[in-house]
Write a protein that holds these residues in place. Structure first.
Motif, PDB file in Angstrom:
ATOM      1  N   VAL A 125       7.241  45.963  51.198  1.00  0.00           N
ATOM      2  CA  VAL A 125       7.195  45.520  49.805  1.00  0.00           C
ATOM      3  C   VAL A 125       5.816  44.963  49.462  1.00  0.00           C
ATOM      4  O   VAL A 125       5.188  45.379  48.488  1.00  0.00           O
ATOM      5  N   ALA A 126       5.338  44.021  50.260  1.00  0.00           N
ATOM      6  CA  ALA A 126       4.043  43.405  49.969  1.00  0.00           C
ATOM      7  C   ALA A 126       3.540  42.656  51.189  1.00  0.00           C
ATOM      8  O   ALA A 126       4.309  42.278  52.077  1.00  0.00           O
ATOM      9  N   ILE A 127       2.238  42.435  51.213  1.00  0.00           N
ATOM     10  CA  ILE A 127       1.609  41.614  52.245  1.00  0.00           C
ATOM     11  C   ILE A 127       0.925  40.449  51.540  1.00  0.00           C
ATOM     12  O   ILE A 127       0.171  40.645  50.591  1.00  0.00           O
ATOM     13  N   MET A 128       1.225  39.239  52.002  1.00  0.00           N
ATOM     14  CA  MET A 128       0.654  38.033  51.405  1.00  0.00           C
ATOM     15  C   MET A 128      -0.167  37.280  52.450  1.00  0.00           C
ATOM     16  O   MET A 128       0.339  36.987  53.534  1.00  0.00           O
ATOM     17  N   PRO A 129      -1.418  36.980  52.162  1.00  0.00           N
ATOM     18  CA  PRO A 129      -2.161  36.140  53.104  1.00  0.00           C
ATOM     19  C   PRO A 129      -1.584  34.734  53.106  1.00  0.00           C
ATOM     20  O   PRO A 129      -1.085  34.264  52.077  1.00  0.00           O
ATOM     21  N   ASN A 130      -1.613  34.088  54.246  1.00  0.00           N
ATOM     22  CA  ASN A 130      -1.286  32.673  54.269  1.00  0.00           C
ATOM     23  C   ASN A 130      -2.531  31.895  53.860  1.00  0.00           C
ATOM     24  O   ASN A 130      -3.659  32.361  54.056  1.00  0.00           O
ATOM     25  N   VAL A 131      -2.330  30.732  53.298  1.00  0.00           N
ATOM     26  CA  VAL A 131      -3.446  29.936  52.786  1.00  0.00           C
ATOM     27  C   VAL A 131      -3.278  28.493  53.257  1.00  0.00           C
ATOM     28  O   VAL A 131      -2.187  27.923  53.200  1.00  0.00           O
ATOM     29  N   LEU A 132      -4.364  27.939  53.764  1.00  0.00           N
ATOM     30  CA  LEU A 132      -4.361  26.540  54.176  1.00  0.00           C
ATOM     31  C   LEU A 132      -4.519  25.676  52.935  1.00  0.00           C
ATOM     32  O   LEU A 132      -5.530  25.776  52.224  1.00  0.00           O
ATOM     33  N   VAL A 133      -3.516  24.843  52.671  1.00  0.00           N
ATOM     34  CA  VAL A 133      -3.548  23.991  51.481  1.00  0.00           C
ATOM     35  C   VAL A 133      -3.381  22.531  51.864  1.00  0.00           C
ATOM     36  O   VAL A 133      -2.740  22.190  52.866  1.00  0.00           O
ATOM     37  N   VAL A 134      -3.980  21.682  51.049  1.00  0.00           N
ATOM     38  CA  VAL A 134      -3.797  20.234  51.144  1.00  0.00           C
ATOM     39  C   VAL A 134      -3.516  19.733  49.737  1.00  0.00           C
ATOM     40  O   VAL A 134      -3.650  20.479  48.761  1.00  0.00           O
ATOM     41  N   SER A 135      -3.149  18.497  49.622  1.00  0.00           N
ATOM     42  CA  SER A 135      -2.930  17.910  48.296  1.00  0.00           C
ATOM     43  C   SER A 135      -4.242  17.888  47.519  1.00  0.00           C
ATOM     44  O   SER A 135      -5.333  17.735  48.097  1.00  0.00           O
ATOM     45  N   SER A 136      -4.138  18.032  46.218  1.00  0.00           N
ATOM     46  CA  SER A 136      -5.345  17.963  45.383  1.00  0.00           C
ATOM     47  C   SER A 136      -6.000  16.585  45.468  1.00  0.00           C
ATOM     48  O   SER A 136      -7.192  16.438  45.165  1.00  0.00           O
ATOM     49  N   PRO A 154      -6.588  13.060  67.376  1.00  0.00           N
ATOM     50  CA  PRO A 154      -5.779  14.126  67.978  1.00  0.00           C
ATOM     51  C   PRO A 154      -4.274  13.848  67.870  1.00  0.00           C
ATOM     52  O   PRO A 154      -3.798  12.772  68.224  1.00  0.00           O
ATOM     53  N   GLY A 155      -3.555  14.822  67.334  1.00  0.00           N
ATOM     54  CA  GLY A 155      -2.107  14.704  67.251  1.00  0.00           C
ATOM     55  C   GLY A 155      -1.605  13.819  66.137  1.00  0.00           C
ATOM     56  O   GLY A 155      -0.399  13.558  66.055  1.00  0.00           O
ATOM     57  N   GLU A 156      -2.485  13.351  65.254  1.00  0.00           N
ATOM     58  CA  GLU A 156      -2.043  12.479  64.166  1.00  0.00           C
ATOM     59  C   GLU A 156      -1.839  13.226  62.855  1.00  0.00           C
ATOM     60  O   GLU A 156      -0.945  12.895  62.075  1.00  0.00           O
ATOM     61  N   LEU A 157      -2.666  14.224  62.572  1.00  0.00           N
ATOM     62  CA  LEU A 157      -2.492  14.992  61.343  1.00  0.00           C
ATOM     63  C   LEU A 157      -1.227  15.834  61.434  1.00  0.00           C
ATOM     64  O   LEU A 157      -0.908  16.391  62.497  1.00  0.00           O
ATOM     65  N   LYS A 158      -0.528  15.918  60.334  1.00  0.00           N
ATOM     66  CA  LYS A 158       0.750  16.634  60.302  1.00  0.00           C
ATOM     67  C   LYS A 158       0.642  17.867  59.411  1.00  0.00           C
ATOM     68  O   LYS A 158       0.019  17.820  58.361  1.00  0.00           O
ATOM     69  N   PHE A 159       1.286  18.945  59.838  1.00  0.00           N
ATOM     70  CA  PHE A 159       1.347  20.140  58.993  1.00  0.00           C
ATOM     71  C   PHE A 159       2.802  20.485  58.724  1.00  0.00           C
ATOM     72  O   PHE A 159       3.669  20.334  59.587  1.00  0.00           O
ATOM     73  N   ALA A 160       3.073  20.931  57.504  1.00  0.00           N
ATOM     74  CA  ALA A 160       4.425  21.298  57.097  1.00  0.00           C
ATOM     75  C   ALA A 160       4.642  22.788  57.279  1.00  0.00           C
ATOM     76  O   ALA A 160       3.700  23.582  57.327  1.00  0.00           O
ATOM     77  N   SER A 161       5.904  23.171  57.369  1.00  0.00           N
ATOM     78  CA  SER A 161       6.262  24.597  57.371  1.00  0.00           C
ATOM     79  C   SER A 161       7.644  24.729  56.757  1.00  0.00           C
ATOM     80  O   SER A 161       8.344  23.735  56.548  1.00  0.00           O
ATOM     81  N   SER A 162       8.037  25.961  56.495  1.00  0.00           N
ATOM     82  CA  SER A 162       9.375  26.193  55.942  1.00  0.00           C
ATOM     83  C   SER A 162      10.420  26.300  57.039  1.00  0.00           C
ATOM     84  O   SER A 162      11.563  26.642  56.769  1.00  0.00           O
ATOM     85  N   GLY A 163      10.037  26.001  58.282  1.00  0.00           N
ATOM     86  CA  GLY A 163      11.004  26.003  59.375  1.00  0.00           C
ATOM     87  C   GLY A 163      10.369  26.412  60.690  1.00  0.00           C
ATOM     88  O   GLY A 163       9.302  27.025  60.732  1.00  0.00           O
ATOM     89  N   VAL A 164      11.032  26.054  61.770  1.00  0.00           N
ATOM     90  CA  VAL A 164      10.557  26.425  63.106  1.00  0.00           C
ATOM     91  C   VAL A 164      10.503  27.947  63.223  1.00  0.00           C
ATOM     92  O   VAL A 164      11.447  28.648  62.879  1.00  0.00           O
ATOM     93  N   GLY A 165       9.370  28.456  63.684  1.00  0.00           N
ATOM     94  CA  GLY A 165       9.232  29.894  63.854  1.00  0.00           C
ATOM     95  C   GLY A 165       8.851  30.642  62.595  1.00  0.00           C
ATOM     96  O   GLY A 165       8.754  31.867  62.608  1.00  0.00           O
ATOM     97  N   VAL A 198       3.588  17.549  50.941  1.00  0.00           N
ATOM     98  CA  VAL A 198       2.144  17.803  51.036  1.00  0.00           C
ATOM     99  C   VAL A 198       1.451  17.252  49.793  1.00  0.00           C
ATOM    100  O   VAL A 198       0.418  16.589  49.885  1.00  0.00           O
ATOM    101  N   ILE A 199       2.021  17.501  48.624  1.00  0.00           N
ATOM    102  CA  ILE A 199       1.432  17.020  47.372  1.00  0.00           C
ATOM    103  C   ILE A 199       1.367  15.492  47.335  1.00  0.00           C
ATOM    104  O   ILE A 199       0.381  14.906  46.880  1.00  0.00           O
ATOM    105  N   SER A 200       2.414  14.847  47.853  1.00  0.00           N
ATOM    106  CA  SER A 200       2.438  13.381  47.839  1.00  0.00           C
ATOM    107  C   SER A 200       1.567  12.765  48.930  1.00  0.00           C
ATOM    108  O   SER A 200       1.309  11.560  48.908  1.00  0.00           O
ATOM    109  N   GLY A 201       1.141  13.589  49.890  1.00  0.00           N
ATOM    110  CA  GLY A 201       0.291  13.074  50.958  1.00  0.00           C
ATOM    111  C   GLY A 201       1.043  12.605  52.180  1.00  0.00           C
ATOM    112  O   GLY A 201       0.429  12.128  53.147  1.00  0.00           O
ATOM    113  N   GLN A 202       2.373  12.728  52.186  1.00  0.00           N
ATOM    114  CA  GLN A 202       3.133  12.329  53.364  1.00  0.00           C
ATOM    115  C   GLN A 202       2.865  13.268  54.537  1.00  0.00           C
ATOM    116  O   GLN A 202       2.991  12.881  55.699  1.00  0.00           O
ATOM    117  N   VAL A 203       2.523  14.523  54.224  1.00  0.00           N
ATOM    118  CA  VAL A 203       2.112  15.508  55.222  1.00  0.00           C
ATOM    119  C   VAL A 203       0.731  15.984  54.823  1.00  0.00           C
ATOM    120  O   VAL A 203       0.429  16.145  53.635  1.00  0.00           O
TER     121      VAL A 203
END
Length: 327
Positions: A125-136, A154-165, A198-203
């Motif tokens: 159907v389509a290919i979408m690049p992933n994009v590294l985003v942070v809060s504005s 090291p190990g303090e910054l957090k990244f979000a995802s839509s789920g494991v894997g 991510v927008i609120s800065g919690q991640v």
């Protein structure tokens, strides 16, 4: 010319025409004229859901029958995939899947079906690049800012995802692997929930697909720092690639494909592929996918099946290299 000689002259032509017409008529009759459903393994509002609803509208018009979208989120998109795999192989249940469910989750989750045997590829159907985003409002204005912070803490910054894997998870771990830095994974049930933190800065950040993140980027709530594709996204021409910034080996993107239940007759698969191709060639669908940051690459059924297998093998190795294990 006598009647008998005329009959002998015309009959072979009539039989030849009937032979040519026969398969077409049979194929048209073979496709069931009943309500169809398209399953989605993610919550409403995300990229998979948006594309499924676009296709549902086109398929309904093309096949002249009702097409509904059913969201069955969870287990890295495999709940919806499992329902499709176990349904009747008649083309009435379709799945809009991503490489999360097709190429990544099978290596991490014990499944009751074989994604390569029990799900029949219809088309890309389509290919979408992933994009590294942070809060504005984040202090990080570039990839180098993020890397400096990751190495300082090291190990303090957090990244979000839509789920494991998910591709977001794998993309971030591939980034960790490629840079030698470390960040912590915070999984969510979908991109929409992850965006809020991510927008609120919690991640601190997220390697989201452009299809999910584009509206927040355009709306000014998320800042895009890099795309993971080999070339810049047409929808984000001012955002550099990771490779442009000296980071290689983290090219994890999100692709969306259409699948039917394994064992669906070839004539039905061909009809579905034709409808998909016609849909993707329409200006409105092309504009919609472009607005999501995606690209369309038309493939035959066989080409998409080969891609599906190749991606399955590729991500299996990437999971080993990045240390992502079964949970």
């Amino acid at each position: 010319m006598t009647y008998r000689s005329l009959l002998h002259a015309v009959l072979p032509c009539a039989l030849a025409l009937a032979a040519l017409a026969g398969p077409s008529i049979g194929a048209a009759q073979e496709f069931p004229s009943k309500p169809m459903r398209i399953l989605v393994g993610a919550s409403p509002g995300g990229g998979t859901d948006i594309l499924a609803r676009v296709l549902a509208e086109k398929f309904s018009a093309g096949l002249k029958q009702a097409v509904v979208v059913e969201n069955r989120p969870g287990a890295s998109n495999t709940i919806a995939a499992g329902l499709t795999a176990r349904d009747e192989p008649n083309g009435l249940t379709l799945l809009v899947a991503t490489n999360t469910g097709q190429a990544i989750a099978p290596h991490l989750i014990k499944l009751s079906y074989d994604p390569l045997k029990n799900l029949q590829p219809v088309g890309l159907v389509a290919i979408m690049p992933n994009v590294l985003v942070v809060s504005s409002s984040s202090p990080y204005k570039s990839v180098q800012d993020v890397l400096a912070a990751m190495k300082a803490k090291p190990g303090e910054l957090k990244f979000a995802s839509s789920g494991v894997g998910s591709t977001q998870h794998v993309g971030a771990e591939a980034f960790n692997l490629a840079t030698g830095a470390k960040s912590i994974h915070i999984p969510y049930k979908g991109s929409s929930q992850a965006h809020m933190d991510v927008i609120s800065g919690q991640v601190d950040m997220m390697f989201d697909s452009t299809s999910s993140a584009m509206s927040q980027i355009v709306g000014g709530k998320l800042r895009a720092l890099a795309v993971t594709s080999p070339k810049r996204s047409a929808a984000l021409p001012d955002v550099p690639t990771l490779a442009e910034q000296g980071i290689t080996g983290a090219d994890v993107n999100t692709w969306y494909g259409l699948f039917a239940t394994g064992g669906t007759p070839p004539a039905i698969i061909a009809r579905l592929h034709d409808e998909l191709t016609k849909s993707l060639e329409t200006p409105e669908v092309q504009a919609r996918i472009k607005a999501l940051g995606g690209e369309i690459e038309l493939m035959s059924v066989e080409q998409f099946a080969a891609m599906n297998q190749k991606e399955y093998d590729r991500y299996g190795q990437l999971l080993v290299d990045s240390g992502i294990k079964k949970e």
